[in-house]
Write a protein that holds these residues in place. Structure first.
Motif, PDB file in Angstrom:
ATOM      1  N   PHE A  86       0.872  -1.183   0.000  1.00 39.05           N
ATOM      2  CA  PHE A  86       0.000   0.000   0.000  1.00 39.05           C
ATOM      3  C   PHE A  86       0.900   1.222   0.000  1.00 39.05           C
ATOM      4  CE2 PHE A  86      -3.816   2.101   0.109  1.00 39.05           C
ATOM      5  CZ  PHE A  86      -4.235   2.656   1.309  1.00 39.05           C
ATOM      6  N   SER A  87       0.773   2.043  -1.013  1.00 36.85           N
ATOM      7  CA  SER A  87       1.652   3.194  -1.167  1.00 36.85           C
ATOM      8  C   SER A  87       0.900   4.493  -0.938  1.00 36.85           C
ATOM      9  CB  SER A  87       2.257   3.211  -2.579  1.00 36.85           C
ATOM     10  OG  SER A  87       2.985   2.024  -2.818  1.00 36.85           O
ATOM     11  N   LEU A  88       1.566   5.422  -0.310  1.00 42.25           N
ATOM     12  CA  LEU A  88       1.036   6.772  -0.101  1.00 42.25           C
ATOM     13  C   LEU A  88       1.841   7.725  -0.973  1.00 42.25           C
ATOM     14  CD1 LEU A  88      -0.887   8.622   1.620  1.00 42.25           C
ATOM     15  CD2 LEU A  88       1.068   8.938   3.153  1.00 42.25           C
ATOM     16  N   ILE A  89       1.136   8.578  -1.697  1.00 43.09           N
ATOM     17  CA  ILE A  89       1.789   9.490  -2.631  1.00 43.09           C
ATOM     18  C   ILE A  89       1.417  10.919  -2.293  1.00 43.09           C
ATOM     19  CG2 ILE A  89       2.052  10.100  -5.073  1.00 43.09           C
ATOM     20  CD1 ILE A  89       0.736   7.061  -5.349  1.00 43.09           C
ATOM     21  N   LEU A  90       2.429  11.749  -2.180  1.00 44.77           N
ATOM     22  CA  LEU A  90       2.229  13.188  -2.043  1.00 44.77           C
ATOM     23  C   LEU A  90       2.625  13.779  -3.394  1.00 44.77           C
ATOM     24  CD1 LEU A  90       2.938  11.977   0.862  1.00 44.77           C
ATOM     25  CD2 LEU A  90       3.507  14.333   1.478  1.00 44.77           C
ATOM     26  N   GLU A  91       1.646  14.222  -4.158  1.00 44.97           N
ATOM     27  CA  GLU A  91       1.917  14.674  -5.528  1.00 44.97           C
ATOM     28  C   GLU A  91       2.823  15.905  -5.559  1.00 44.97           C
ATOM     29  OE1 GLU A  91       1.175  13.321  -8.381  1.00 44.97           O
ATOM     30  OE2 GLU A  91      -0.114  11.682  -7.685  1.00 44.97           O
ATOM     31  N   SER A  92       2.614  16.803  -4.630  1.00 41.00           N
ATOM     32  CA  SER A  92       3.408  18.022  -4.561  1.00 41.00           C
ATOM     33  C   SER A  92       3.539  18.396  -3.091  1.00 41.00           C
ATOM     34  CB  SER A  92       2.725  19.142  -5.353  1.00 41.00           C
ATOM     35  OG  SER A  92       3.453  20.346  -5.245  1.00 41.00           O
ATOM     36  N   ALA A  93       4.633  17.948  -2.497  1.00 42.99           N
ATOM     37  CA  ALA A  93       4.784  18.079  -1.048  1.00 42.99           C
ATOM     38  C   ALA A  93       4.758  19.541  -0.607  1.00 42.99           C
ATOM     39  CB  ALA A  93       6.080  17.426  -0.602  1.00 42.99           C
ATOM     40  N   SER A  94       4.123  19.763   0.545  1.00 42.83           N
ATOM     41  CA  SER A  94       4.098  21.102   1.143  1.00 42.83           C
ATOM     42  C   SER A  94       4.590  21.014   2.582  1.00 42.83           C
ATOM     43  CB  SER A  94       2.694  21.675   1.101  1.00 42.83           C
ATOM     44  OG  SER A  94       1.821  20.885   1.865  1.00 42.83           O
ATOM     45  N   THR A  95       5.003  22.152   3.117  1.00 43.08           N
ATOM     46  CA  THR A  95       5.590  22.147   4.463  1.00 43.08           C
ATOM     47  C   THR A  95       4.596  21.640   5.518  1.00 43.08           C
ATOM     48  OG1 THR A  95       5.015  24.481   4.713  1.00 43.08           O
ATOM     49  CG2 THR A  95       7.241  23.978   3.949  1.00 43.08           C
ATOM     50  N   ASN A  96       3.304  21.845   5.298  1.00 43.87           N
ATOM     51  CA  ASN A  96       2.340  21.363   6.300  1.00 43.87           C
ATOM     52  C   ASN A  96       2.123  19.845   6.238  1.00 43.87           C
ATOM     53  OD1 ASN A  96       0.673  21.052   4.089  1.00 43.87           O
ATOM     54  ND2 ASN A  96      -0.734  22.701   4.643  1.00 43.87           N
ATOM     55  N   GLN A  97       2.831  19.190   5.347  1.00 46.44           N
ATOM     56  CA  GLN A  97       2.813  17.732   5.311  1.00 46.44           C
ATOM     57  C   GLN A  97       4.006  17.121   6.031  1.00 46.44           C
ATOM     58  OE1 GLN A  97       2.219  17.413   0.960  1.00 46.44           O
ATOM     59  NE2 GLN A  97       0.231  16.467   1.413  1.00 46.44           N
TER      60      GLN A  97
END
Lengths: 115, 111
Positions: A74-85
């Motif tokens: 199971f993969s988690l993807i952050l398409e465009s990471a931001s500082t609040n992530q």
């Protein structure tokens, strides 16, 4: 022993980068989950999956997507990471959605820092 | 108001003390109540699991659920330095995907 393995323990990424977090479980569990853990907020569910290619939004899915092509992964993807992530990300699995045993099996977590 | 409230502590006790950890909740649909223990830099692991109201004992650990007051507790007797961890309460009406966690209480047991 059930083992949930998260591929990266510590990551540092820059704003706007794409981030992949991978999770593998070895006990043929149906359910898999992605949580983020932040001080004072506890664990919050991002997405979960109860079967291959199935996904359901949790409480905070915005900015994330997931992929489950195989039962064990199971993969988690952050398409465009931001500082609040910037957070600790925890993957978990459980046996089945049809019977509650109370037990989620967690990985050791992936600590992501977004600069 | 959060669905599950848990005092984050930190809580520091001497070895051998009795520790009481608590959570309150607002959703009367919760039926399954769990306590997870999380050591530093590790994932949470299930410590105690209780269905509905009542007490459950496992060695030095006792979990209590009072659904009428929407209050759950975890007691640790004869606390040990190895009990030093963050304790998370969790609860759900049924499915694991509806599980709600408290923020966690950080416990230190000093030798």
């Amino acid at each position: 022993d059930v083992k949930v393995t998260q591929s990266s323990r510590y990551l540092v990424k820059r704003t706007g980068e794409k981030v992949f977090l991978e999770c593998v479980q070895d006990m043929d569990h149906e359910n898999m989950f992605w949580y983020r853990q932040d001080p004072g907020l506890g664990l919050r569910l991002i997405y979960f999956s109860y079967d291959v290619k199935m996904k359901e939004k949790g409480d905070i899915p915005e900015g994330y997507s997931v992929s489950r092509e195989k039962k064990e992964r199971f993969s988690l993807i952050l398409e465009s990471a931001s500082t609040n992530q910037t957070s600790m990300y925890l993957c978990a699995s459980s046996l089945t959605r049809d019977r509650n045993t109370g037990e989620l099996f967690f990985g050791e977590g992936s600590r992501l820092t977004v600069l | 108001q959060k669905e599950v409230e848990q005092d984050p502590g930190p809580l520091s006790v001497p070895e051998g003390a009795i520790v009481s950890l608590n959570c309150t909740y607002s959703n009367s649909a919760f039926q399954y109540f769990m306590w997870y223990r999380q050591y530093s830099r590790k994932g949470p692991e299930l410590l105690m699991y209780t269905y509905s109201s009542g007490n459950k004992e496992d060695g030095r650990f006792t979990a209590q659920v009072d659904k009428s007051s929407k209050y759950i507790s975890l007691f640790i007797r004869d606390s040990q330095p190895s009990d030093s961890a963050t304790y998370l309460c969790a609860m759900t009406p049924f499915n694991n995907n509806d599980m709600r966690f408290g923020a966690g209480t950080r416990l230190t047991v000093k030798p």
